[in-house]
Scaffold this active site. Sequence first.
Site, PDB file in Angstrom:
ATOM      1  N   HIS A 243       0.810  -1.237   0.000  1.00  0.00           N
ATOM      2  CA  HIS A 243       0.000   0.000   0.000  1.00  0.00           C
ATOM      3  C   HIS A 243       0.847   1.294   0.000  1.00  0.00           C
ATOM      4  CE1 HIS A 243      -3.446  -2.538   1.104  1.00  0.00           C
ATOM      5  NE2 HIS A 243      -2.713  -3.045   2.074  1.00  0.00           N
TER       6      HIS A 243
HETATM    7  C1  BDR Z   1      -3.056   0.787   5.306  1.00  0.00           C
HETATM    8  O1  BDR Z   1      -3.286   0.273   6.619  1.00  0.00           O
HETATM    9  C2  BDR Z   1      -2.077  -0.126   7.208  1.00  0.00           C
HETATM   10  O2  BDR Z   1      -2.201  -1.383   7.786  1.00  0.00           O
HETATM   11  C3  BDR Z   1      -1.013  -0.063   6.139  1.00  0.00           C
HETATM   12  O3  BDR Z   1       0.196   0.372   6.688  1.00  0.00           O
HETATM   13  C4  BDR Z   1      -1.566   0.930   5.145  1.00  0.00           C
HETATM   14  O4  BDR Z   1      -1.193   2.255   5.468  1.00  0.00           O
HETATM   15  C5  BDR Z   1      -3.712  -0.153   4.310  1.00  0.00           C
HETATM   16  O5  BDR Z   1      -5.081  -0.237   4.549  1.00  0.00           O
END
Ligand code: BDR
Length: 316
Positions: A243
């Site tokens: 992500h």
């Molecule tokens: C986001 O949530 C977190 O767990 C990850 O770091 C990312 O920023 C993804 O949904």
Amino acid sequence: MEKLPIIIDCDPGQDDAIALLLAMSCTDELDILGITTVAGNVQLDLTTRNARLMCDIAGRDDIVVYAGCEKPLERQLVTAEKVHGKTGIDGIPIVEPRAMLGQAHAVDFIIEALLGVTDAPITLVLMGPLTNIATAFAKEPAIRNGVAEVVLMGGAMREGGNISPSAEFNILVDPQAADRVFRSGVPITVMGLDATHQVLSTKERRDRLRAIGSEPGRAAAAMLDFYNKFDSAKYGSNGAPLHDPCTVAYLLKPELFQGKRCNLSVETQSELTIGHTSVDFWHVTDRPPNVNWIHTVDANGFYDLLFEGLSRYGNA
Ligand code: BDR
Ligand code: CA
């Protein structure tokens, strides 16, 4: 090329950690004014330690990490150890970091930096719950004039939620903060799950990272090996979505991403759908566009950029 002045706000998290390693490798392109941390994936003391550890791994002893808000504006903190492990960055050895810990609160650091802008406005790169930035905007609204752009990871439209059926983690943790940021009037580019679910860290890509031979390359691969287990089982996919590094990749190579200007509004009331991002992709309301919603990513181009970045570190 002029370096782009940025502040990175994060809650590492393996994917935040890899985003930091990528950003810190780009010494010619990015001027990292500071890294700020927020509670999210794990508690604040751990996200702060993890960010400092990444500075150590990257050999960037010039960068200061500032700790920020330890809980959301109105809600209880929700964390994600199930995904990221107890440390937040399970997969690599945890040692006491050497990197500098700033004395100022992250919110005050952000305010000072933005008030100090004379010619080159600052890009805010946001990878966690939006508590620090929302607090800074509320405390000193004039700082919005110093923002070139916000590039953030959060929200979902077609992909549905990853922490509730309709909400993405960063927005659900602090929906009130997200609501304030999306209403703030600053230019915002959003990497939601629709985009990040296209950049899967397959075994082949993880092995390629490991083969780079640098400590950051090995650390990235090791963190991803851990992080993959949960997400691959959850989604039945061939690798976990990476992500947060999408935000940094966008700064470096925006042509890898396709977006559309539209309105994004955050659900802050409903018990069932709190944290949902209502993205008016087809312009069916008269709500004015407030974001550039990224919907398509060149995944191979993204990974080439990541390999190139982590290959800039010397082999050691
Ligand atoms: C986001 O949530 C977190 O767990 C990850 O770091 C990312 O920023 C993804 O949904
Ligand atoms: Ca994150």
